[in-house]
Design an enzyme around this catalytic site. Structure first.
Site, PDB file in Angstrom:
ATOM      1  N   LEU A  39     -29.276  25.736  38.901  1.00 30.33           N
ATOM      2  CA  LEU A  39     -30.116  24.922  38.014  1.00 30.33           C
ATOM      3  C   LEU A  39     -30.802  25.798  36.971  1.00 30.33           C
ATOM      4  CD1 LEU A  39     -31.608  22.303  40.532  1.00 30.33           C
ATOM      5  CD2 LEU A  39     -29.620  22.076  39.036  1.00 30.33           C
ATOM      6  N   ILE A  64     -24.913  32.084  42.579  1.00 28.46           N
ATOM      7  CA  ILE A  64     -23.694  32.808  42.979  1.00 28.46           C
ATOM      8  C   ILE A  64     -23.922  34.324  42.988  1.00 28.46           C
ATOM      9  CG2 ILE A  64     -22.061  30.985  42.348  1.00 28.46           C
ATOM     10  CD1 ILE A  64     -21.393  32.635  39.810  1.00 28.46           C
ATOM     11  N   ALA A  87     -21.321  29.418  35.186  1.00 29.61           N
ATOM     12  CA  ALA A  87     -21.249  30.481  34.183  1.00 29.61           C
ATOM     13  C   ALA A  87     -22.407  30.332  33.209  1.00 29.61           C
ATOM     14  CB  ALA A  87     -19.928  30.402  33.406  1.00 29.61           C
ATOM     15  N   THR A 104     -23.793  36.713  35.929  1.00 29.24           N
ATOM     16  CA  THR A 104     -23.232  35.477  36.507  1.00 29.24           C
ATOM     17  C   THR A 104     -21.712  35.439  36.386  1.00 29.24           C
ATOM     18  OG1 THR A 104     -25.204  34.130  36.269  1.00 29.24           O
ATOM     19  CG2 THR A 104     -23.099  32.970  36.147  1.00 29.24           C
ATOM     20  N   THR A 137     -11.763  29.929  29.613  1.00 29.06           N
ATOM     21  CA  THR A 137     -11.865  29.476  28.224  1.00 29.06           C
ATOM     22  C   THR A 137     -10.764  30.091  27.355  1.00 29.06           C
ATOM     23  OG1 THR A 137     -13.245  29.668  26.241  1.00 29.06           O
ATOM     24  CG2 THR A 137     -13.562  31.367  27.897  1.00 29.06           C
ATOM     25  N   ASP A 138     -10.438  29.407  26.261  1.00 27.54           N
ATOM     26  CA  ASP A 138      -9.483  29.969  25.297  1.00 27.54           C
ATOM     27  C   ASP A 138     -10.095  31.143  24.525  1.00 27.54           C
ATOM     28  OD1 ASP A 138     -11.263  28.579  23.659  1.00 27.54           O
ATOM     29  OD2 ASP A 138      -9.760  27.296  22.722  1.00 27.54           O
ATOM     30  N   GLU A 139     -11.431  31.322  24.632  1.00 25.39           N
ATOM     31  CA  GLU A 139     -12.074  32.371  23.832  1.00 25.39           C
ATOM     32  C   GLU A 139     -11.661  33.773  24.288  1.00 25.39           C
ATOM     33  OE1 GLU A 139     -16.120  31.616  22.685  1.00 25.39           O
ATOM     34  OE2 GLU A 139     -15.903  29.480  23.078  1.00 25.39           O
ATOM     35  N   TYR A 163     -19.833  36.710  25.649  1.00 22.95           N
ATOM     36  CA  TYR A 163     -19.426  35.593  26.511  1.00 22.95           C
ATOM     37  C   TYR A 163     -17.942  35.682  26.823  1.00 22.95           C
ATOM     38  CZ  TYR A 163     -17.627  30.920  27.610  1.00 22.95           C
ATOM     39  OH  TYR A 163     -16.951  29.863  28.180  1.00 22.95           O
ATOM     40  N   ALA A 165     -15.920  38.173  26.567  1.00 20.14           N
ATOM     41  CA  ALA A 165     -15.575  39.383  27.333  1.00 20.14           C
ATOM     42  C   ALA A 165     -15.898  39.196  28.812  1.00 20.14           C
ATOM     43  CB  ALA A 165     -16.335  40.586  26.764  1.00 20.14           C
ATOM     44  N   LYS A 167     -15.960  36.353  30.450  1.00 19.20           N
ATOM     45  CA  LYS A 167     -14.985  35.406  31.025  1.00 19.20           C
ATOM     46  C   LYS A 167     -13.640  36.123  31.213  1.00 19.20           C
ATOM     47  CE  LYS A 167     -15.443  31.585  31.880  1.00 19.20           C
ATOM     48  NZ  LYS A 167     -15.949  30.884  33.096  1.00 19.20           N
ATOM     49  N   VAL A 219     -25.028  24.236   9.868  1.00 22.26           N
ATOM     50  CA  VAL A 219     -23.604  24.622   9.884  1.00 22.26           C
ATOM     51  C   VAL A 219     -23.526  26.116   9.627  1.00 22.26           C
ATOM     52  CG1 VAL A 219     -21.373  24.305   8.745  1.00 22.26           C
ATOM     53  CG2 VAL A 219     -22.904  22.338   9.072  1.00 22.26           C
TER      54      VAL A 219
HETATM   55  P1  NAD Z   1     -22.871  24.691  31.320  1.00 25.75           P
HETATM   56  O1  NAD Z   1     -23.601  25.825  30.698  1.00 25.75           O
HETATM   57  O2  NAD Z   1     -23.122  23.311  30.859  1.00 25.75           O
HETATM   58  O3  NAD Z   1     -23.130  24.687  32.906  1.00 25.75           O
HETATM   59  C1  NAD Z   1     -23.125  25.854  33.669  1.00 25.75           C
HETATM   60  C2  NAD Z   1     -23.658  25.501  35.067  1.00 25.75           C
HETATM   61  O4  NAD Z   1     -23.610  26.682  35.865  1.00 25.75           O
HETATM   62  C3  NAD Z   1     -25.103  25.018  35.055  1.00 25.75           C
HETATM   63  O5  NAD Z   1     -25.246  23.916  35.926  1.00 25.75           O
HETATM   64  C4  NAD Z   1     -25.886  26.221  35.579  1.00 25.75           C
HETATM   65  O6  NAD Z   1     -27.079  25.850  36.261  1.00 25.75           O
HETATM   66  C5  NAD Z   1     -24.865  26.842  36.525  1.00 25.75           C
HETATM   67  N1  NAD Z   1     -25.099  28.274  36.717  1.00 25.75           N
HETATM   68  C6  NAD Z   1     -25.311  29.224  35.755  1.00 25.75           C
HETATM   69  N2  NAD Z   1     -25.505  30.412  36.324  1.00 25.75           N
HETATM   70  C7  NAD Z   1     -25.399  30.228  37.671  1.00 25.75           C
HETATM   71  C8  NAD Z   1     -25.500  31.097  38.798  1.00 25.75           C
HETATM   72  N3  NAD Z   1     -25.751  32.400  38.652  1.00 25.75           N
HETATM   73  N4  NAD Z   1     -25.331  30.576  40.025  1.00 25.75           N
HETATM   74  C9  NAD Z   1     -25.073  29.245  40.190  1.00 25.75           C
HETATM   75  N5  NAD Z   1     -24.994  28.385  39.176  1.00 25.75           N
HETATM   76  C10 NAD Z   1     -25.150  28.872  37.928  1.00 25.75           C
HETATM   77  O7  NAD Z   1     -21.335  25.074  31.204  1.00 25.75           O
HETATM   78  P2  NAD Z   1     -20.084  24.128  30.931  1.00 25.75           P
HETATM   79  O8  NAD Z   1     -19.962  23.886  29.488  1.00 25.75           O
HETATM   80  O9  NAD Z   1     -20.129  22.997  31.877  1.00 25.75           O
HETATM   81  O10 NAD Z   1     -18.910  25.132  31.341  1.00 25.75           O
HETATM   82  C11 NAD Z   1     -18.402  25.164  32.680  1.00 25.75           C
HETATM   83  C12 NAD Z   1     -17.317  26.227  32.751  1.00 25.75           C
HETATM   84  O11 NAD Z   1     -16.286  25.907  31.826  1.00 25.75           O
HETATM   85  C13 NAD Z   1     -17.792  27.627  32.404  1.00 25.75           C
HETATM   86  O12 NAD Z   1     -17.175  28.534  33.292  1.00 25.75           O
HETATM   87  C14 NAD Z   1     -17.305  27.844  30.980  1.00 25.75           C
HETATM   88  O13 NAD Z   1     -17.051  29.204  30.732  1.00 25.75           O
HETATM   89  C15 NAD Z   1     -16.037  27.015  30.989  1.00 25.75           C
HETATM   90  N6  NAD Z   1     -15.649  26.499  29.676  1.00 25.75           N
HETATM   91  C16 NAD Z   1     -16.488  25.689  28.968  1.00 25.75           C
HETATM   92  C17 NAD Z   1     -16.088  25.176  27.724  1.00 25.75           C
HETATM   93  C18 NAD Z   1     -16.971  24.241  26.917  1.00 25.75           C
HETATM   94  O14 NAD Z   1     -16.554  23.831  25.822  1.00 25.75           O
HETATM   95  N7  NAD Z   1     -18.132  23.849  27.392  1.00 25.75           N
HETATM   96  C19 NAD Z   1     -14.842  25.514  27.201  1.00 25.75           C
HETATM   97  C20 NAD Z   1     -14.017  26.359  27.944  1.00 25.75           C
HETATM   98  C21 NAD Z   1     -14.426  26.818  29.188  1.00 25.75           C
HETATM   99  P1  TYD Z   2     -20.179  25.904  20.025  1.00 25.53           P
HETATM  100  O1  TYD Z   2     -20.352  24.463  20.349  1.00 25.53           O
HETATM  101  O2  TYD Z   2     -21.324  26.820  20.248  1.00 25.53           O
HETATM  102  O3  TYD Z   2     -18.879  26.385  20.821  1.00 25.53           O
HETATM  103  P2  TYD Z   2     -18.040  27.780  20.696  1.00 25.53           P
HETATM  104  O4  TYD Z   2     -18.883  28.793  20.067  1.00 25.53           O
HETATM  105  O5  TYD Z   2     -17.778  28.075  22.131  1.00 25.53           O
HETATM  106  O6  TYD Z   2     -16.795  27.430  19.928  1.00 25.53           O
HETATM  107  O7  TYD Z   2     -19.745  26.028  18.505  1.00 25.53           O
HETATM  108  C1  TYD Z   2     -18.618  25.367  17.997  1.00 25.53           C
HETATM  109  C2  TYD Z   2     -18.438  25.779  16.546  1.00 25.53           C
HETATM  110  O8  TYD Z   2     -19.531  25.244  15.804  1.00 25.53           O
HETATM  111  C3  TYD Z   2     -18.483  27.284  16.354  1.00 25.53           C
HETATM  112  O9  TYD Z   2     -17.578  27.629  15.299  1.00 25.53           O
HETATM  113  C4  TYD Z   2     -19.914  27.549  15.898  1.00 25.53           C
HETATM  114  C5  TYD Z   2     -20.279  26.288  15.151  1.00 25.53           C
HETATM  115  N1  TYD Z   2     -21.702  25.882  15.225  1.00 25.53           N
HETATM  116  C6  TYD Z   2     -22.389  25.583  14.052  1.00 25.53           C
HETATM  117  O10 TYD Z   2     -21.831  25.653  12.930  1.00 25.53           O
HETATM  118  N2  TYD Z   2     -23.693  25.192  14.147  1.00 25.53           N
HETATM  119  C7  TYD Z   2     -24.336  25.094  15.338  1.00 25.53           C
HETATM  120  O11 TYD Z   2     -25.549  24.755  15.369  1.00 25.53           O
HETATM  121  C8  TYD Z   2     -23.618  25.402  16.529  1.00 25.53           C
HETATM  122  C9  TYD Z   2     -24.283  25.311  17.889  1.00 25.53           C
HETATM  123  C10 TYD Z   2     -22.289  25.788  16.432  1.00 25.53           C
END
Ligand code: NAD
Ligand code: TYD
Length: 372
Positions: A39, A64, A87, A104, A137-139, A163, A165, A167, A219
């Site tokens: 949380l 974790i 994460a 984490t 992630t694709d990153e 981030y 790196a 992952k 933006v």
């Molecule tokens: P999020 O940030 O919304 O949620 C992360 C969750 O992990 C939270 O509930 C947080 O409390 C929990 N958490 C963080 N550190 C913790 C720890 N040390 N121990 C236990 N719980 C912990 O993330 P999300 O967007 O739901 O992403 C979930 C996963 O998907 C991640 O591994 C992220 O790298 C991956 N991912 C996300 C996206 C995206 O677009 N959101 C895209 C590709 C991959």
């Molecule tokens: P984000 O949602 O942070 O995802 P990621 O960085 O993982 O792709 O950002 C998506 C795209 O939007 C990214 O190119 C950064 C851009 N962005 C903005 O232009 N303004 C914003 O306020 C945020 C949060 C992201």
């Protein structure tokens, strides 16, 4: 695996994790789900309200990084499946405060792998079948130019942000536990998710919240950066396919076939919000600070701000392997998925106001001043 599973979902109170827990409990009601979540600012028990009542569900508030907690759960619950979402997930935060990402994402993942090895491989009383599914992630693949082919599972890793790196390191650890110890693992690398319960620091929910509260829509740079957008439920369906059908030791890319420039997303979002206010008078009364409440265009809020450091220009996913081997296909177009997301955000103001309090606002004001 056909028998009921005991599934440990890490990070299940976050955006994708909570959507996954709801999805999985509906698809596989006889599976027991144990959510382990620290949380952090991104985790929220409200995200799990609709599943919290089930008998086959348990929430554990834990980290974790805490080896004893993981060990206790693995043994006490006889966990046979781990779906690892936990994460630190926001690139901007990783630029300002990378340490939590290493803790984490790298150390935490290794703690889970060590516990899984202890209970599944080294123990004589481990489960008959096990799986560690790692959500990535694709990153990790870095950035693309305009004419580069989309990322495949063979694309070399070239992470550009702390981030990405962290992952990438966790992906390699998961792979190594398969190769070295014979652990049954799968990994999915997906593109940018969006949908209900996404913390409003990521592009789409942030822009919706700012648009209806009359705040600037920041933006980064010139807005030309491109992302491939994946509706969160399509991602959950993809993970389902990988867990149930994926080859052990394999990696699958999961994408939405939806490449958009950031500025086009923001413009589209502005138009959709204007249309929503035109169609429903009550929105103006509810969100009086929105330009659309006074008949003005939401796009008047668009503000170009300083670019993100090291900002990756383009991500694109080639999901051919998941499509051909697992029958994966996203169901939502960007238009349909975006409309679902906008409607959810408009109907769940209480949720986003509650999660955006205190620490998050302090962090934003510390790192992003108005003139950035
Ligand atoms: P999020 O940030 O919304 O949620 C992360 C969750 O992990 C939270 O509930 C947080 O409390 C929990 N958490 C963080 N550190 C913790 C720890 N040390 N121990 C236990 N719980 C912990 O993330 P999300 O967007 O739901 O992403 C979930 C996963 O998907 C991640 O591994 C992220 O790298 C991956 N991912 C996300 C996206 C995206 O677009 N959101 C895209 C590709 C991959
Ligand atoms: P984000 O949602 O942070 O995802 P990621 O960085 O993982 O792709 O950002 C998506 C795209 O939007 C990214 O190119 C950064 C851009 N962005 C903005 O232009 N303004 C914003 O306020 C945020 C949060 C992201």
């Amino acid at each position: 695996m056909t028998a009921a599973r005991k599934v440990l979902v890490t990070g299940g109170a976050g955006f994708i994790g909570a959507n996954f827990v709801r999805y999985w409990s509906e698809c596989y009601p006889s599976d027991r789900i144990i959510v382990l979540d620290a949380l952090t600012y991104a985790g929220n028990l409200a995200n799990l309200e609709s599943v919290a009542a089930g008998d086959n569900y348990r929430f554990v508030h834990g980290n974790i990084l805490d080896v004893a907690t993981i060990d206790e759960l693995m043994l006490g619950e006889q966990v046979d499946t781990i779906v690892h979402f936990a994460a630190e997930s926001h690139v901007d935060r990783s630029i300002h405060e990378p340490d939590a990402f290493i803790q984490t994402n790298v150390i935490g993942t290794n703690n889970l792998l060590m516990a899984a090895r202890k209970h599944w491989i080294d123990s004589d009383s481990g489960p008959a079948a096990h799986l560690f599914h790692h959500v990535s992630t694709d990153e990790v693949y870095g950035t693309l130019g305009p004419d580069d082919p989309a990322f495949t599972e063979q694309t070399l890793y070239a992470p550009n942000s702390p981030y990405a790196a962290s992952k990438a390191a966790s992906d390699h650890l998961v792979r190594s536990y398969h190769h070295t110890f014979g652990m049954q693992v799968t990994t999915s690398n997906c593109s940018n998710n969006y949908g209900p319960y996404q913390f409003p620091e990521k592009l789409i929910p942030l822009m919706i919240v700012n648009a209806v509260t009359g705040k600037p829509l920041p933006v980064y740079g010139d807005g030309s950066n491109i992302r491939d957008w994946l509706y969160v439920e399509d991602h959950c369906r993809g993970i389902d396919r990988v867990i149930n059908q994926g080859q052990r030791g394999a990696t699958y890319n999961i994408g939405g076939n939806n490449e958009w420039r950031n500025i086009d997303i923001v413009n589209q979002l502005c138009k959709s919000i204007d249309a929503a206010f035109e169609a429903d008078d009550q929105l103006a009364a509810h969100f009086p600070d929105a330009p659309a409440a006074g008949g003005k265009k939401t796009e008047s809020l668009i503000t170009f701000v300083k670019d993100r450091l090291g900002h990756d220009w383009r991500y694109a996913i080639d999901a051919t392997l998941a499509e051909s081997e697992l029958g994966y296909k996203p169901l939502e177009s960007f238009e349909s998925g975006f409309q679902l997301t906008l409607n959810w955000m408009l109907q769940n103001e209480m949720w986003w106001r509650a999660v955006m309090d205190g620490s998050y606002r302090d962090w934003i004001s510390k790192n992003y001043s108005a003139d950035d």
